[in-house]
Motif scaffolding. Structure first.
Motif, mmCIF file in Angstrom:
data_model
loop_
_atom_site.group_PDB
_atom_site.id
_atom_site.type_symbol
_atom_site.label_atom_id
_atom_site.label_comp_id
_atom_site.label_asym_id
_atom_site.label_seq_id
_atom_site.Cartn_x
_atom_site.Cartn_y
_atom_site.Cartn_z
ATOM 1 N N THR A 48 12.822 42.827 46.104
ATOM 2 C CA THR A 48 14.104 42.714 46.792
ATOM 3 C C THR A 48 14.454 41.232 46.858
ATOM 4 O O THR A 48 13.595 40.378 46.618
ATOM 5 C CB THR A 48 14.013 43.272 48.226
ATOM 6 O OG1 THR A 48 12.979 42.568 48.935
ATOM 7 C CG2 THR A 48 13.701 44.766 48.223
ATOM 8 N N PRO A 49 15.699 40.882 47.150
ATOM 9 C CA PRO A 49 16.013 39.464 47.336
ATOM 10 C C PRO A 49 15.074 38.826 48.352
ATOM 11 O O PRO A 49 14.695 39.447 49.345
ATOM 12 C CB PRO A 49 17.465 39.495 47.836
ATOM 13 C CG PRO A 49 18.022 40.750 47.251
ATOM 14 C CD PRO A 49 16.893 41.736 47.270
ATOM 15 N N ASP A 50 14.689 37.600 48.103
ATOM 16 C CA ASP A 50 13.734 36.911 48.964
ATOM 17 C C ASP A 50 14.247 36.852 50.401
ATOM 18 O O ASP A 50 15.345 36.332 50.649
ATOM 19 C CB ASP A 50 13.499 35.492 48.436
ATOM 20 C CG ASP A 50 12.492 34.737 49.274
ATOM 21 O OD1 ASP A 50 11.385 35.258 49.473
ATOM 22 O OD2 ASP A 50 12.824 33.635 49.751
ATOM 23 N N PRO A 51 13.492 37.401 51.376
ATOM 24 C CA PRO A 51 13.997 37.451 52.755
ATOM 25 C C PRO A 51 14.181 36.077 53.387
ATOM 26 O O PRO A 51 15.000 35.919 54.297
ATOM 27 C CB PRO A 51 12.914 38.259 53.494
ATOM 28 C CG PRO A 51 11.684 38.128 52.648
ATOM 29 C CD PRO A 51 12.166 38.031 51.239
ATOM 30 N N ALA A 52 13.441 35.086 52.915
ATOM 31 C CA ALA A 52 13.547 33.756 53.527
ATOM 32 C C ALA A 52 14.746 32.972 53.021
ATOM 33 O O ALA A 52 15.411 32.265 53.782
ATOM 34 C CB ALA A 52 12.266 32.963 53.276
ATOM 35 N N THR A 53 15.049 33.101 51.727
ATOM 36 C CA THR A 53 16.091 32.256 51.133
ATOM 37 C C THR A 53 17.248 33.045 50.543
ATOM 38 O O THR A 53 18.297 32.464 50.236
ATOM 39 C CB THR A 53 15.481 31.405 50.004
ATOM 40 O OG1 THR A 53 15.025 32.286 48.953
ATOM 41 C CG2 THR A 53 14.311 30.574 50.508
ATOM 42 N N GLY A 54 17.067 34.346 50.335
ATOM 43 C CA GLY A 54 18.092 35.140 49.667
ATOM 44 C C GLY A 54 18.038 35.024 48.158
ATOM 45 O O GLY A 54 18.926 35.544 47.464
ATOM 46 N N ARG A 88 17.754 35.772 44.476
ATOM 47 C CA ARG A 88 17.864 37.092 43.854
ATOM 48 C C ARG A 88 16.659 37.400 42.981
ATOM 49 O O ARG A 88 16.166 38.517 42.966
ATOM 50 C CB ARG A 88 19.154 37.180 43.024
ATOM 51 C CG ARG A 88 19.441 38.602 42.525
ATOM 52 C CD ARG A 88 19.613 39.538 43.713
ATOM 53 N NE ARG A 88 19.619 40.960 43.332
ATOM 54 C CZ ARG A 88 18.529 41.717 43.175
ATOM 55 N NH1 ARG A 88 17.332 41.180 43.322
ATOM 56 N NH2 ARG A 88 18.632 42.984 42.870
ATOM 57 N N THR A 134 12.728 37.167 41.977
ATOM 58 C CA THR A 134 11.481 37.010 42.732
ATOM 59 C C THR A 134 10.941 35.599 42.532
ATOM 60 O O THR A 134 10.711 35.184 41.390
ATOM 61 C CB THR A 134 10.430 38.030 42.250
ATOM 62 O OG1 THR A 134 10.951 39.353 42.429
ATOM 63 C CG2 THR A 134 9.141 37.877 43.023
#
Length: 427
Positions: A19-25, A27, A29
């Motif tokens: 999924t998109p990185d939760p810390a930075t967004g 797209r 990995t």
């Protein structure tokens, strides 16, 4: 993303496991190039080390980039879980490690990659293991080779180098009857062309170096667990069915159910054997898998065109491509590999060994390398390279006779590849 069964292959190739990185967004990995990860608390650390909680400890065991890749390949293969490692050879050892012990054996196909034959013939003996090689086209011979010390059955879905297709349905019926796991190397086929788990495989192994990455940039391997084998049905697999001393008597089969083999592969296999994939390599493979379905369609289309042309060439004695109507394996394509017979096959030349060497030396577009599955077309002479450790009789059994070359067809324009082969064959 929820990796639900109704999503298409190309969709899973792009989205599964990440999924998109939760810390930075971000797209894509990210490459988590970190050896270790900070614990939230002392209790969190203890739970991770005790397998009471899933998370990241140390990149020899788990890493977010590698976890994304594991999730993606497991989804594409229809498995419960996957463990990535440093190479295809490492994947084979990782698959066998929980199953084998001194005095035990694996029944293996004679039609295997030369490096696998060497690993199974010589190297695994140092662990006290044995391989019994059988022609897997002879189902009765496979069944007869299984004895009380057999712990696994091993084959390739599409065999390297000849492109022969194994009748996985027939072989899995034999392994099921014996209560043994079937391990299938799906490197040459990829999950786009073949799903061994649907045909009864327990474990699927890959050299991710090949078609999965598709650009010859990294080495890597993966073991996919179907999650369908009952490890407690007999006393043959104590590593999974009996208490594990290193984890205070935890029983992997009881604690993790369908994910038992996957957790064992990480918690013990990677922990103690140390055959870890690096995060950057995992990133390249994730990127490669995004175009896997597109590339495999082109590989197959080009392979059919070029194999058909070669079969009619005056210098050619035989082409082993299963996609040709003349192949004895052609009837298995629709049933085992419905999307095609991959891009790998061998070509026997009438001029023998010397003609093979001259062909390789005169090609311009084909690269002479010890690899397969690149987007670029590749060629090699197995008898003098990948299968050189074998006797001539063993080479012939493996489909790597001295008078043939192995061709891995890429995704270039087929007319250009044919022109290159034509000028080289004429010399």
């Amino acid at each position: 993303m929820s990796d639900t069964p109704n999503r298409g292959f190309s969709t899973l190739s792009l989205h599964a496991g990440a999924t998109p990185d939760p810390a930075t967004g971000a797209r894509n990995t990210p490459i988590y190039q970190s050896s270790s990860f900070v614990f939230k608390s002392a209790e969190h650390a203890a739970n991770l080390f005790g397998l009471k909680e899933v998370g990241y400890i140390y990149s020899r065991l788990t890493n977010p980039t590698i976890s994304a890749l594991q999730g993606r390949i497991a989804a594409l293969e229809g498995g419960a879980g996957a463990v990535c490692c440093s190479s295809g050879h490492a994947a084979q050892l990782l698959a066998l490690f929980p199953l084998m012990s001194p005095g035990k054996n694996v029944v293996a196909s004679t039609r295997l990659y030369g490096g696998t034959l060497t690993q199974f013939t010589h190297t695994i003996k140092r662990f006290g293991w044995e391989a019994k090689f059988v022609d897997f086209d002879d189902a009765q011979a496979v069944e007869n080779a299984i004895d009380e010390n057999t712990r696994a059955v091993f084959c390739e879905s599409i065999a390297n180098p000849g492109g022969y297709i194994t009748d996985l349905d027939a072989i899995s019926a034999i392994s099921d009857k014996a209560g043994l796991p079937l391990i299938v190397d799906n490197t040459t086929a990829t999950p786009y062309l073949c799903n061994p788990i649907k045909h009864g495989a327990t474990l699927v192994v890959h050299s991710a170096t090949k078609y999965l990455t598709g650009n010859g940039s990294v080495t890597g391997g993966v073991v996919v667990d179907s999650g369908k084998f009952d490890w407690k049905a007999s006393d043959k697999f104590p590593s999974l069915s009996q208490p594990e001393p290193a984890y205070h008597g935890l029983v992997f089969a009881d604690t993790f159910g369908p994910m038992a083999f996957t957790f064992h592969g990480i918690a013990i296999g990677l922990r103690d054997l140390g055959m870890t994939m690096n995060p950057q390599g995992a990133h390249y493979t994730l990127m490669g898998i995004e175009t896997l379905s597109l590339r495999m369609r082109e590989h197959v289309k080009n392979a059919i065109t070029i194999a058909s042309w070669l079969e009619k060439n005056e210098h050619v004695e035989e082409v082993t491509y299963a996609g040709l109507p003349s192949s004895p394996y052609h009837d298995r394509v629709a049933r085992i590999c419905p999307n095609g017979a991959s891009g790998l096959f061998t070509v026997a030349l009438k001029g023998g060994y010397d003609a093979c060497i001259k062909l390789i030396e005169n090609l311009e577009l084909f690269s002479h390398v010890a690899n397969l599955g690149d987007a670029k077309s590749l060629i090699i002479h197995p008898a003098s390279t990948t299968h050189s450790q074998l006797t001539e009789a063993e080479q012939i059994k493996a489909g790597a006779a001295p008078n043939l070359v192995r061709i891995s067809i890429g995704i270039e324009d087929s007319d250009d590849l044919i022109a290159d082969l034509e000028q080289a064959l004429s010399k």
